[in-house]
Scaffold this motif. Structure first.
Motif, PDB file in Angstrom:
ATOM      1  N   GLU A 148      27.156 -28.280  24.555  1.00 54.34           N
ATOM      2  CA  GLU A 148      27.865 -28.694  25.765  1.00 54.34           C
ATOM      3  C   GLU A 148      27.023 -28.375  27.014  1.00 54.34           C
ATOM      4  O   GLU A 148      26.906 -29.199  27.919  1.00 54.34           O
ATOM      5  N   GLY A 164      29.782 -35.084  25.451  1.00 49.78           N
ATOM      6  CA  GLY A 164      28.997 -33.892  25.773  1.00 49.78           C
ATOM      7  C   GLY A 164      27.965 -33.577  24.728  1.00 49.78           C
ATOM      8  O   GLY A 164      27.860 -32.448  24.256  1.00 49.78           O
TER       9      GLY A 164
ATOM     10  N   PHE B  12      23.519 -12.734  11.793  1.00 53.77           N
ATOM     11  CA  PHE B  12      23.941 -12.592  13.184  1.00 53.77           C
ATOM     12  C   PHE B  12      25.292 -13.274  13.396  1.00 53.77           C
ATOM     13  O   PHE B  12      26.114 -12.831  14.186  1.00 53.77           O
ATOM     14  N   PHE B  27      24.684  -4.221  16.068  1.00 56.42           N
ATOM     15  CA  PHE B  27      23.872  -4.963  15.113  1.00 56.42           C
ATOM     16  C   PHE B  27      22.567  -4.207  14.898  1.00 56.42           C
ATOM     17  O   PHE B  27      21.827  -3.931  15.845  1.00 56.42           O
ATOM     18  N   ASP B  29      19.005  -4.372  13.513  1.00 59.95           N
ATOM     19  CA  ASP B  29      18.067  -5.416  13.098  1.00 59.95           C
ATOM     20  C   ASP B  29      17.083  -4.895  12.048  1.00 59.95           C
ATOM     21  O   ASP B  29      17.145  -3.725  11.646  1.00 59.95           O
ATOM     22  N   GLN B  33      16.505  -1.116  14.714  1.00 57.59           N
ATOM     23  CA  GLN B  33      16.981  -0.904  16.090  1.00 57.59           C
ATOM     24  C   GLN B  33      18.455  -1.267  16.205  1.00 57.59           C
ATOM     25  O   GLN B  33      18.888  -2.292  15.700  1.00 57.59           O
ATOM     26  N   ASN B  35      21.551  -2.570  18.279  1.00 60.75           N
ATOM     27  CA  ASN B  35      21.797  -3.407  19.455  1.00 60.75           C
ATOM     28  C   ASN B  35      23.295  -3.538  19.674  1.00 60.75           C
ATOM     29  O   ASN B  35      24.011  -4.072  18.827  1.00 60.75           O
ATOM     30  N   ASN B  40      31.860 -11.428  26.089  1.00 63.57           N
ATOM     31  CA  ASN B  40      31.727 -11.617  27.535  1.00 63.57           C
ATOM     32  C   ASN B  40      32.224 -13.007  27.921  1.00 63.57           C
ATOM     33  O   ASN B  40      31.430 -13.901  28.209  1.00 63.57           O
ATOM     34  N   PRO B  41      33.547 -13.220  27.876  1.00 67.74           N
ATOM     35  CA  PRO B  41      34.070 -14.569  28.113  1.00 67.74           C
ATOM     36  C   PRO B  41      33.924 -15.010  29.574  1.00 67.74           C
ATOM     37  O   PRO B  41      33.781 -14.181  30.470  1.00 67.74           O
ATOM     38  N   TYR B  42      33.986 -16.314  29.795  1.00 65.55           N
ATOM     39  CA  TYR B  42      33.701 -16.894  31.112  1.00 65.55           C
ATOM     40  C   TYR B  42      34.467 -18.196  31.235  1.00 65.55           C
ATOM     41  O   TYR B  42      34.370 -19.051  30.374  1.00 65.55           O
ATOM     42  N   GLY B 112      29.820 -31.748  21.931  1.00 67.25           N
ATOM     43  CA  GLY B 112      29.957 -30.510  22.672  1.00 67.25           C
ATOM     44  C   GLY B 112      31.259 -29.835  22.247  1.00 67.25           C
ATOM     45  O   GLY B 112      32.170 -30.498  21.735  1.00 67.25           O
ATOM     46  N   GLU B 113      31.354 -28.529  22.432  1.00 63.49           N
ATOM     47  CA  GLU B 113      32.507 -27.758  21.934  1.00 63.49           C
ATOM     48  C   GLU B 113      33.853 -28.402  22.288  1.00 63.49           C
ATOM     49  O   GLU B 113      34.745 -28.521  21.455  1.00 63.49           O
TER      50      GLU B 113
END
Lengths: 474, 183
Positions: A148, A164, B12, B27, B29, B33, B35, B40-42, B112-113
């Protein structure tokens, strides 16, 4: 198309075959690249850039940080990292404050454009040494959200809301390419329109699958590649359908990765390296963002073509990349190349899709428009001495994507065009065996190569010609 | 370490799933290491103006398909532009025919999603008599194996316009006026 008369697609603007030759000579003296991967959760973009930068520095031990006059830094999308001004963070991480820099973004051609921005900084005399670094971290969002984001680089009024989806746009383009050159030429004898079109698509996709096999198999000995695979034509064709007729194995993936090249003027080049590579040609072409706006005019002719070759062809329409042709003409003109097929030893080009690799052969003049499928079947873009599972009689003529290209290496957008520069640089230094741990992908006596970086549906394309300057005994 | 799930030698993708569920995961790796990965939604609401393209989208709501024509060179844009890309002159709005032909097409099995739930869907570029450029639209009421370049199609308009390019779509010509797409 119902055009009354074919229009000059440049409408009075200068033709792309008259490059300006002023400016200083610019050399590439080093390169570095991280492995491209689905995800590098252990490295953020700063560390990836630093790793590729350190690899590039290690190859030119005489280069101290204070000799670098500035940087050009590329990444495509702020959406992927949700960190704006990320280039500033790369720059301070690698320790090049307070020297000049700028972030370069030009869609999928971001990396190629960044190399040319570095070239311009040195050619103009503004810098003697410029570090060119690019990255993308695409693993931080789910794959389809990533698709997207990429599609937001299409017109959001008219194109994006329909799906998209960039793969859909490229599928539209190759469907018309197949119609123009396979249905109307190779299958002109078939009367039934639908049957002819189905057969044309079947033929076209089989040839496209051969390109995918080539790039995946080439990458088997490229340790930096994300998806080296030993595939057959049937494996490619029977992989999941994404957007008809493009199947999953014909499409590059999203990746994390970074790449760096160091560019310098002539004096510094010879101080830093006993084997500098000359940037002998640069070109950039553009086209409309919306596919629907592409004109139906005349072909921009290269020296191996005549107007009569294309009497019944509307160009570029949606079947060919006018920007790629324009970029090639400018870069080849600059480098003094008249027949790229004979005068280049290899090409690393932007194969985001197997289809766009075939379309690009034609844009770059490796064959005429319409001959791309025959060109693949002739074996010309394949490596000599590699068994691809089908005959490649002219293998080695002009190997394309010996590294594996985007389809097999991955496509962390801001790094991709620079990655091509690094692989081409190693080819021209005859260092593939040392860098890849195997001589299989080294093209014997490679003296001159081109790299080609391409943005959304061909809205921008860069071509850069690189030449070895060192005499080598064969 | 804070009770967060520790992923060793996991894919992953599995970590991604855990992050979505628990808000965070660690995680480990190949190099060993650790991580720390967080969710982190937006989300964002844009106030999008169609600006000079406005008459096109208002036209769709009235069952009209509008292109633009250059006053100087007479080029007709089936995807409208306020100014001609060849001579720079201001264009005028013109009505386009509601019938056309498929210039090229594809069937998208992904998207797209936001569009995944609509798959598979067809995209087609449509040519119109009297227009010099084409229009990208959805093509409905036909299956992948029925579509071909040159196929005659006709426009349909949404009875509930959303002021989007998806307010218009095309169907095979002669499909009948009462036929509505399921999508």
């Amino acid at each position: 198309m119902p055009t009354e008369k074919k229009r000059d697609v440049f409408s009075g603007t200068p033709t792309p075959s008259s490059p300006k030759r002023s400016g200083r000579r610019v050399y590439m003296v080093s390169g570095g690249v991280t492995k491209f991967a689905k995800a590098h959760p252990g490295m953020d973009f700063r560390l990836m850039c630093k790793r590729s930068f350190d690899q590039a520095r290690a190859a030119v031990p005489n280069l101290t940080l204070d000799m670098i006059d500035g940087t050009r830094i590329s990444y495509f999308s702020d959406h992927f990292t949700r960190q704006l001004k990320a280039a500033s963070m790369v720059l301070d991480y690698i320790g090049l404050n307070p020297r000049g820099s700028v972030r370069i973004e030009w869609g999928g051609a971001t990396g190629g454009e960044c190399i040319q921005a570095g070239y311009e900084a040195v050619a103009s005399g503004r810098m003697d040494v410029c570090a060119v670094t690019g990255f993308e971290t695409m693993s931080r969002v789910p794959t389809w959200k990533g698709n997207e984001f990429i599609a937001l680089a299409s017109d959001t009024n008219f194109d994006f809301p329909l799906g998209g989806f960039y793969t859909g746009y490229y599928a539209l383009m190759v469907q018309r390419h197949i119609y123009e050159y396979v249905r109307r030429k190779k299958f002109a004898h078939i009367k039934d329109e639908r049957e002819a079109q189905r057969k044309a698509i079947e033929y076209g996709t089989r040839v496209m699958a051969m390109v995918s096999v080539k790039n995946h198999k080439n990458a088997l000995t490229n340790p930096y590649a994300q998806y080296p695979k030993d595939l057959s034509v049937q494996d490619v064709l029977s992989s999941e359908m994404v957007s008809y007729p493009l199947t999953r194995e014909q499409i590059c993936t999203m990746s994390d990765g970074a790449a760096t090249v160091i560019l310098t003027n002539e004096e510094r080049a010879h101080e830093l390296s006993d084997d500098p590579v000359l940037i002998s040609g640069v070109g950039c072409g553009t086209d409309t963002m919306r596919l629907a706006d592409r004109p139906f005019g005349k072909v921009l002719l290269m020296p191996h073509e005549k107007a009569s070759d294309y009497a019944d062809l509307d160009y570029p329409g949606v079947h060919s990349f006018r920007a790629g042709r324009s970029a090639g003409m400018e870069a080849f003109g600059h480098a003094g190349i008249t027949d790229p097929k004979k005068e280049l030893d290899f090409v690393e080009l932007h194969d985001a899709y197997s289809s766009s690799e075939i379309q690009t052969y034609e844009d770059l003049g490796l064959c005429k428009y319409g001959e791309g499928y025959d060109f693949v079947e002739s074996g010309a873009p394949f490596l000599k001495g590699v068994d691809y599972g089908f005959p490649t009689p002219k293998a080695g003529m002009i190997p394309v994507n010996p590294s594996g290209g985007l389809i097999a290496c991955g496509h962390p957008v801001g790094a991709t065009g620079i990655m091509q520069g690094v692989f081409a640089f190693w080819q021209l230094q005859n260092k593939i065996a040392e860098k890849f741990g195997s001589p299989r992908l080294q093209i014997a006596n490679a003296r001159r190569g081109a790299i080609h970086s391409h943005a959304g549906t061909g809205s921008a394309v860069t071509v850069t010609v690189l030449e070895s300057t060192k005499r080598r005994s064969p | 370490m804070t009770g967060r799930k520790l992923f060793k030698s996991a894919k992953f993708q599995e970590v991604n799933t855990a992050v979505k569920k628990d808000g965070a995961a660690i995680f480990v790796d190949k190099e060993g290491q650790e991580n720390l990965i967080i969710d982190n939604p937006y989300a964002i609401r844009y106030i999008h103006s169609y600006a000079e393209d406005t008459p096109f989208f208002l036209g769709l709501a009235d069952g009209k398909l509008r292109g633009t024509k250059c006053g100087a060179c007479n080029y007709v844009f089936a995807t409208p532009r306020g100014n001609c890309q060849f001579c720079g002159e201001t264009t005028k709005w013109v009505d386009l025919p509601l019938r056309g032909k498929v210039h090229t097409w594809t069937t998208c099995h992904f998207g797209g999603e936001a569009f995944l739930k609509e798959t598979p869907y067809n995209l087609a570029m449509i040519e119109f008599e009297g227009a010099n450029s084409v229009l990208l639209a959805r093509l409905k009421d036909c299956k992948e194996e029925e579509i071909y370049v040159g196929m005659p199609v006709e426009a349909r308009f949404s009875p509930q316009p959303q002021f989007s390019i998806t307010d218009i779509w095309f169907v095979p010509a002669g499909a009948g006026p009462g036929q509505r797409s399921k999508k």
